[in-house]
Design a protein around this motif. Structure first.
Motif, short mmCIF file in Angstrom:
data_model
loop_
_atom_site.label_atom_id
_atom_site.label_comp_id
_atom_site.label_asym_id
_atom_site.label_seq_id
_atom_site.Cartn_x
_atom_site.Cartn_y
_atom_site.Cartn_z
N GLY A 122 10.45 13.63 -8.07
CA GLY A 122 9.29 13.26 -8.86
C GLY A 122 8.54 12.04 -8.37
O GLY A 122 7.41 11.79 -8.84
N LEU A 123 9.12 11.28 -7.43
CA LEU A 123 8.41 10.11 -6.91
C LEU A 123 7.16 10.54 -6.17
O LEU A 123 7.16 11.54 -5.45
CB LEU A 123 9.31 9.30 -5.99
N MET A 124 6.09 9.77 -6.34
CA MET A 124 4.80 10.10 -5.75
C MET A 124 4.44 9.06 -4.69
O MET A 124 4.26 7.88 -5.00
CB MET A 124 3.72 10.15 -6.83
N TYR A 125 4.36 9.50 -3.45
CA TYR A 125 4.01 8.63 -2.34
C TYR A 125 2.52 8.83 -2.02
O TYR A 125 2.09 9.96 -1.81
CB TYR A 125 4.85 8.97 -1.11
N PHE A 126 1.79 7.72 -1.97
CA PHE A 126 0.36 7.87 -1.71
C PHE A 126 -0.17 6.67 -0.93
O PHE A 126 0.44 5.59 -0.93
CB PHE A 126 -0.42 8.08 -3.00
N THR A 127 -1.29 6.87 -0.26
CA THR A 127 -1.87 5.81 0.56
C THR A 127 -2.99 5.08 -0.18
O THR A 127 -3.75 5.68 -0.93
CB THR A 127 -2.43 6.37 1.88
N ASP A 128 -3.04 3.78 0.04
CA ASP A 128 -4.18 2.94 -0.34
C ASP A 128 -4.75 2.49 0.99
O ASP A 128 -4.30 1.51 1.58
CB ASP A 128 -3.70 1.76 -1.19
N ALA A 129 -5.73 3.23 1.50
CA ALA A 129 -6.12 3.14 2.91
C ALA A 129 -6.68 1.79 3.32
O ALA A 129 -6.49 1.35 4.45
CB ALA A 129 -7.12 4.24 3.25
N SER A 130 -7.39 1.13 2.41
CA SER A 130 -8.00 -0.16 2.76
C SER A 130 -8.08 -1.05 1.53
O SER A 130 -8.53 -0.62 0.47
CB SER A 130 -9.41 0.04 3.33
N ARG A 131 -7.66 -2.28 1.71
CA ARG A 131 -7.78 -3.25 0.62
C ARG A 131 -8.97 -4.18 0.86
O ARG A 131 -9.35 -4.94 -0.04
CB ARG A 131 -6.49 -4.06 0.49
N SER A 132 -9.56 -4.13 2.05
CA SER A 132 -10.69 -5.00 2.36
C SER A 132 -12.04 -4.31 2.19
O SER A 132 -13.07 -4.98 2.05
CB SER A 132 -10.58 -5.54 3.79
N MET A 133 -12.04 -2.97 2.22
CA MET A 133 -13.29 -2.21 2.08
C MET A 133 -13.14 -1.20 0.94
O MET A 133 -12.76 -0.04 1.16
CB MET A 133 -13.61 -1.47 3.39
N PRO A 134 -13.37 -1.60 -0.30
CA PRO A 134 -13.19 -0.70 -1.44
C PRO A 134 -14.10 0.52 -1.34
O PRO A 134 -15.30 0.40 -1.08
CB PRO A 134 -13.56 -1.57 -2.64
N ILE A 145 -11.86 0.37 10.01
CA ILE A 145 -11.33 0.57 11.36
C ILE A 145 -11.98 -0.39 12.34
O ILE A 145 -11.32 -0.93 13.23
CB ILE A 145 -11.51 2.04 11.78
N LEU A 146 -13.28 -0.65 12.17
CA LEU A 146 -13.96 -1.62 13.03
C LEU A 146 -13.42 -3.03 12.81
O LEU A 146 -13.16 -3.77 13.76
CB LEU A 146 -15.47 -1.59 12.77
N GLU A 147 -13.25 -3.40 11.56
CA GLU A 147 -12.73 -4.73 11.24
C GLU A 147 -11.31 -4.90 11.75
O GLU A 147 -10.91 -5.94 12.25
CB GLU A 147 -12.77 -4.95 9.73
N HIS A 148 -10.52 -3.84 11.62
CA HIS A 148 -9.16 -3.77 12.15
C HIS A 148 -8.25 -4.87 11.60
O HIS A 148 -7.42 -5.42 12.32
CB HIS A 148 -9.18 -3.83 13.68
N SER A 149 -8.43 -5.18 10.34
CA SER A 149 -7.56 -6.18 9.72
C SER A 149 -6.27 -5.55 9.21
O SER A 149 -5.35 -6.28 8.81
CB SER A 149 -8.28 -6.90 8.59
N CYS A 150 -6.21 -4.23 9.20
CA CYS A 150 -4.98 -3.48 8.85
C CYS A 150 -4.43 -3.91 7.49
O CYS A 150 -3.32 -4.43 7.38
CB CYS A 150 -3.94 -3.63 9.94
N THR A 151 -5.22 -3.66 6.46
CA THR A 151 -4.82 -4.03 5.09
C THR A 151 -4.31 -2.83 4.29
O THR A 151 -4.00 -2.97 3.11
CB THR A 151 -6.01 -4.65 4.34
N GLY A 152 -4.23 -1.66 4.92
CA GLY A 152 -3.80 -0.46 4.22
C GLY A 152 -2.31 -0.48 3.91
O GLY A 152 -1.54 -1.23 4.50
#
Length: 221
Positions: A61-73, A87-94
């Motif tokens: 029942g656990l749900m795994y999901f991505t939050d792709a970017s925290r810098s570009m809502p 991807i251009l900024e490439h700060s890798c906040t996902g």
């Protein structure tokens, strides 16, 4: 048909048939047979989920999901612009998050990812595979792991996570596992020499973000 009022990007079904949607604008949603919509989670310890992208549900029942970017809502920029700018900024906040419907708690599984876009579970449910769009690679991470940082896992000896496919010829978008255990991903666009060339030049990436959209280094389809 149901309108989530947001931007649904990924979905999976629970054991009882409930549709669970990763909505880029609203977070993780549950859609009932009567078309009712419930927000399962839209934050982690008060930190908003800014770009829910893909979801896969384990047998427990656990749900795994991505939050792709925290810098570009996504709800501010739109899904395409937010993805490209991230991807251009490439700060890798996902990050990859885990929602437990029993406790209603959301935890971070692995952070420091550059636009994580797709997730798939191994047949035994012990491993989670992650498509990291901005780094052209795919990860294999222990499903039970929590609080990992991708930056410290790269090139290390931590048995909880490692890259299994690197230097892909394009941007991996989404991920699924076939019945025979084979992983499949779609490459949305080929790699961009301009984007690759800016990888070690943060000042140039920052400058590019300020250019008119017509001048952004978008690869051809």
């Amino acid at each position: 048909m149901v309108n989530t009022g947001g931007r649904p990007l990924g979905f999976d079904f629970t054991a009882d048939g409930t549709l669970v949607v990763a909505d880029a604008f609203r977070g993780l949603l549950a859609v009932g047979p009567d078309r009712s919509i419930t927000v399962l989670t839209d934050a982690v310890d008060g930190d908003p989920i800014r770009y829910a992208d893909a979801v896969v549900i384990a047998d427990d029942g656990l749900m795994y999901f991505t939050d792709a970017s925290r810098s570009m809502p996504a709800n501010e920029w739109g899904t395409f612009k937010a993805a490209l700018l991230d991807i251009l900024e490439h700060s890798c906040t996902g990050r990859v998050l885990v929602y437990d419907p029993a406790s209603r708690r959301t935890e971070s599984m692995v952070s420091g990812l550059c636009f994580p876009n797709g997730v798939a579970l191994s047949g035994d449910g012990q491993w989670l595979f992650i498509a990291e769009t901005g780094e052209y690679r795919i990860w294999k991470v222990q499903a039970a792991a929590r609080g990992l940082d991708a930056k410290t896992l790269v090139g290390g000896n931590d048995p909880r996570g490692r890259v299994i496919a690197d230097n892909l010829p394009g941007f991996p978008d989404n991920l699924t596992r076939s019945a025979d255990g084979r992983l499949w991903t779609g490459l949305t666009k080929p790699r961009s020499p301009a984007i690759d060339g800016m990888s070690a030049k943060p000042w140039l990436r920052a400058l590019t973000l300020r250019l008119p959209q017509s001048l952004w280094p978008v690869p051809p389809a």
